[in-house]
Design a protein around this motif. Structure first.
Motif, PDB file in Angstrom:
ATOM      1  N   GLY A 125       0.806  -1.205   0.000  1.00  0.00           N
ATOM      2  CA  GLY A 125       0.000   0.000   0.000  1.00  0.00           C
ATOM      3  C   GLY A 125       0.842   1.258   0.000  1.00  0.00           C
ATOM      4  N   LEU A 126       0.185   2.396  -0.184  1.00  0.00           N
ATOM      5  CA  LEU A 126       0.839   3.694  -0.185  1.00  0.00           C
ATOM      6  C   LEU A 126       0.133   4.617   0.793  1.00  0.00           C
ATOM      7  N   ALA A 127       0.913   5.316   1.596  1.00  0.00           N
ATOM      8  CA  ALA A 127       0.372   6.312   2.518  1.00  0.00           C
ATOM      9  C   ALA A 127       0.812   7.689   2.057  1.00  0.00           C
ATOM     10  N   SER A 128      -0.114   8.624   2.006  1.00  0.00           N
ATOM     11  CA  SER A 128       0.179   9.966   1.507  1.00  0.00           C
ATOM     12  C   SER A 128       0.936  10.786   2.533  1.00  0.00           C
ATOM     13  N   GLY A 129       1.933  11.524   2.063  1.00  0.00           N
ATOM     14  CA  GLY A 129       2.596  12.504   2.890  1.00  0.00           C
ATOM     15  C   GLY A 129       1.950  13.868   2.728  1.00  0.00           C
ATOM     16  N   GLU A 130       2.471  14.846   3.434  1.00  0.00           N
ATOM     17  CA  GLU A 130       1.915  16.197   3.376  1.00  0.00           C
ATOM     18  C   GLU A 130       2.048  16.775   1.975  1.00  0.00           C
ATOM     19  N   GLY A 131       0.948  17.297   1.445  1.00  0.00           N
ATOM     20  CA  GLY A 131       0.960  17.904   0.128  1.00  0.00           C
ATOM     21  C   GLY A 131       1.029  16.927  -1.014  1.00  0.00           C
ATOM     22  N   ALA A 132       0.736  15.637  -0.754  1.00  0.00           N
ATOM     23  CA  ALA A 132       0.834  14.618  -1.800  1.00  0.00           C
ATOM     24  C   ALA A 132      -0.288  14.758  -2.820  1.00  0.00           C
ATOM     25  N   PRO A 133      -0.011  14.422  -4.075  1.00  0.00           N
ATOM     26  CA  PRO A 133      -1.079  14.363  -5.082  1.00  0.00           C
ATOM     27  C   PRO A 133      -1.912  13.106  -4.865  1.00  0.00           C
ATOM     28  N   ALA A 134      -2.950  12.943  -5.659  1.00  0.00           N
ATOM     29  CA  ALA A 134      -3.745  11.717  -5.588  1.00  0.00           C
ATOM     30  C   ALA A 134      -2.869  10.524  -5.958  1.00  0.00           C
ATOM     31  N   LEU A 135      -2.958   9.447  -5.173  1.00  0.00           N
ATOM     32  CA  LEU A 135      -2.104   8.282  -5.351  1.00  0.00           C
ATOM     33  C   LEU A 135      -2.927   7.051  -5.686  1.00  0.00           C
ATOM     34  N   PRO A 136      -2.319   6.068  -6.381  1.00  0.00           N
ATOM     35  CA  PRO A 136      -2.989   4.767  -6.513  1.00  0.00           C
ATOM     36  C   PRO A 136      -3.055   4.087  -5.147  1.00  0.00           C
ATOM     37  N   ALA A 137      -3.886   3.082  -5.027  1.00  0.00           N
ATOM     38  CA  ALA A 137      -4.058   2.406  -3.746  1.00  0.00           C
ATOM     39  C   ALA A 137      -2.816   1.639  -3.331  1.00  0.00           C
ATOM     40  N   ASP A 138      -2.078   1.100  -4.316  1.00  0.00           N
ATOM     41  CA  ASP A 138      -0.900   0.314  -3.994  1.00  0.00           C
ATOM     42  C   ASP A 138       0.158   0.498  -5.076  1.00  0.00           C
ATOM     43  N   ALA A 139       1.303  -0.133  -4.866  1.00  0.00           N
ATOM     44  CA  ALA A 139       2.418   0.016  -5.800  1.00  0.00           C
ATOM     45  C   ALA A 139       3.147  -1.309  -5.936  1.00  0.00           C
ATOM     46  N   ASN A 140       3.669  -1.573  -7.143  1.00  0.00           N
ATOM     47  CA  ASN A 140       4.564  -2.714  -7.303  1.00  0.00           C
ATOM     48  C   ASN A 140       5.943  -2.325  -6.768  1.00  0.00           C
ATOM     49  N   SER A 141       6.777  -3.306  -6.498  1.00  0.00           N
ATOM     50  CA  SER A 141       8.063  -3.025  -5.875  1.00  0.00           C
ATOM     51  C   SER A 141       9.107  -4.011  -6.397  1.00  0.00           C
ATOM     52  N   TYR A 142      10.237  -3.469  -6.902  1.00  0.00           N
ATOM     53  CA  TYR A 142      11.279  -4.303  -7.501  1.00  0.00           C
ATOM     54  C   TYR A 142      12.685  -3.857  -7.089  1.00  0.00           C
ATOM     55  N   HIS A 143      12.820  -3.146  -5.996  1.00  0.00           N
ATOM     56  CA  HIS A 143      14.131  -2.601  -5.645  1.00  0.00           C
ATOM     57  C   HIS A 143      14.691  -3.203  -4.354  1.00  0.00           C
ATOM     58  N   HIS A 144      15.986  -3.522  -4.398  1.00  0.00           N
ATOM     59  CA  HIS A 144      16.691  -4.005  -3.206  1.00  0.00           C
ATOM     60  C   HIS A 144      17.072  -2.851  -2.277  1.00  0.00           C
ATOM     61  N   TYR A 145      17.328  -1.690  -2.867  1.00  0.00           N
ATOM     62  CA  TYR A 145      17.752  -0.529  -2.097  1.00  0.00           C
ATOM     63  C   TYR A 145      16.698   0.572  -2.210  1.00  0.00           C
ATOM     64  N   GLY A 146      16.553   1.329  -1.132  1.00  0.00           N
ATOM     65  CA  GLY A 146      15.620   2.444  -1.132  1.00  0.00           C
ATOM     66  C   GLY A 146      16.052   3.465  -0.098  1.00  0.00           C
ATOM     67  N   LEU A 147      15.093   4.214   0.424  1.00  0.00           N
ATOM     68  CA  LEU A 147      15.446   5.287   1.339  1.00  0.00           C
ATOM     69  C   LEU A 147      14.323   5.546   2.336  1.00  0.00           C
ATOM     70  N   LEU A 148      14.722   6.013   3.500  1.00  0.00           N
ATOM     71  CA  LEU A 148      13.797   6.508   4.507  1.00  0.00           C
ATOM     72  C   LEU A 148      13.752   8.033   4.414  1.00  0.00           C
ATOM     73  N   PRO A 149      12.773   8.678   5.041  1.00  0.00           N
ATOM     74  CA  PRO A 149      12.704  10.144   4.926  1.00  0.00           C
ATOM     75  C   PRO A 149      13.997  10.857   5.302  1.00  0.00           C
ATOM     76  N   ASP A 150      14.720  10.334   6.308  1.00  0.00           N
ATOM     77  CA  ASP A 150      15.978  10.978   6.707  1.00  0.00           C
ATOM     78  C   ASP A 150      17.083  10.803   5.672  1.00  0.00           C
ATOM     79  N   ASP A 151      16.898   9.902   4.698  1.00  0.00           N
ATOM     80  CA  ASP A 151      17.893   9.672   3.652  1.00  0.00           C
ATOM     81  C   ASP A 151      17.724  10.599   2.454  1.00  0.00           C
ATOM     82  N   LEU A 152      16.662  11.378   2.429  1.00  0.00           N
ATOM     83  CA  LEU A 152      16.405  12.247   1.280  1.00  0.00           C
ATOM     84  C   LEU A 152      17.468  13.331   1.151  1.00  0.00           C
ATOM     85  N   GLY A 153      17.828  13.634  -0.104  1.00  0.00           N
ATOM     86  CA  GLY A 153      18.814  14.658  -0.378  1.00  0.00           C
ATOM     87  C   GLY A 153      18.279  16.064  -0.150  1.00  0.00           C
TER      88      GLY A 153
END
Length: 206
Positions: A125-153
């Motif tokens: 599933g997907l949870a909206s953050g502040e100011g998010a646009p309309a989102l699909p209900a869920d998402a496919n996922s194919y990545h071994h690596y990702g990021l947490l909010p504190d990892d954002l540039g």
């Protein structure tokens, strides 16, 4: 229709190839965009951009992003995508990174990546953050690596999170740049919600 420069995956074997999932031109056409695969050699990129003058940039998936320590790295592709990010920023053109493309965009802005167990060949599933646009209900996922909010540039903010709190969608606060960790082109049929997001981020006018 707006012309979009699209980065390609590097495949090595008996010969090296730059290639693109056949779904991407179809998906982009459904969004009102024309796909222009970018050359994989950095030395060719400036002349290509000058001749074609694309109006948007898409960084696609495939290959390991820099900083992950994985085997499927491609420094030449990294150089091409860094140049595309710089070019889009200098010209104030919209840019969207998908999966590896989102990881590359975060890396470009000084962000970090980390291993994310349970994000390969699954859906969540997907949870909206502040100011998010309309989102699909869920998402496919194919990545071994990702990021947490504190990892954002620098300048990036989370717009959607997975159930484990990892970032699935982010955007730059000042530049027309965004990153999406799921693959909209792998949905069959293409989802209206995904197409609406891509049209918005790549500034496709009705």
């Amino acid at each position: 229709m707006k012309l979009v420069a699209v980065s390609q995956r590097r495949v090595s074997g008996r010969e090296e190839r730059d290639c693109l999932d056949r779904a991407w031109p179809e998906f982009l056409a459904a969004c009102g965009l024309v796909c222009a695969p970018a050359p994989g050699a950095p030395r060719l990129l400036d002349a290509w951009l000058e001749r074609l003058r694309p109006q948007a940039v898409l960084l696609t998936g495939g290959n390991a992003a820099p900083g992950t320590g994985q085997d499927d790295v491609c420094p030449e592709r990294d150089a091409v995508e860094r140049a595309l990010i710089l070019w889009a920023g200098e010209n104030r053109l919209p840019l969207l990174g998908v999966c590896r493309g989102a990881q590359m965009l975060n890396h470009f802005h000084g962000g970090a990546l980390r291993p994310l167990p349970g994000h390969v060949a699954t859906r969540h599933g997907l949870a909206s953050g502040e100011g998010a646009p309309a989102l699909p209900a869920d998402a496919n996922s194919y990545h071994h690596y990702g990021l947490l909010p504190d990892d954002l540039g620098a300048g990036l903010r989370a717009l959607a999170l997975a159930p484990d709190g990892s970032v699935e969608l982010f955007a730059h606060a000042a530049l027309p740049q965004a990153g999406m960790l799921w693959h909209p082109e792998r949905q069959a049929p293409f989802r209206q919600e995904d197409m609406a997001l891509v049209r918005a981020f790549l500034e496709v006018t009705p």
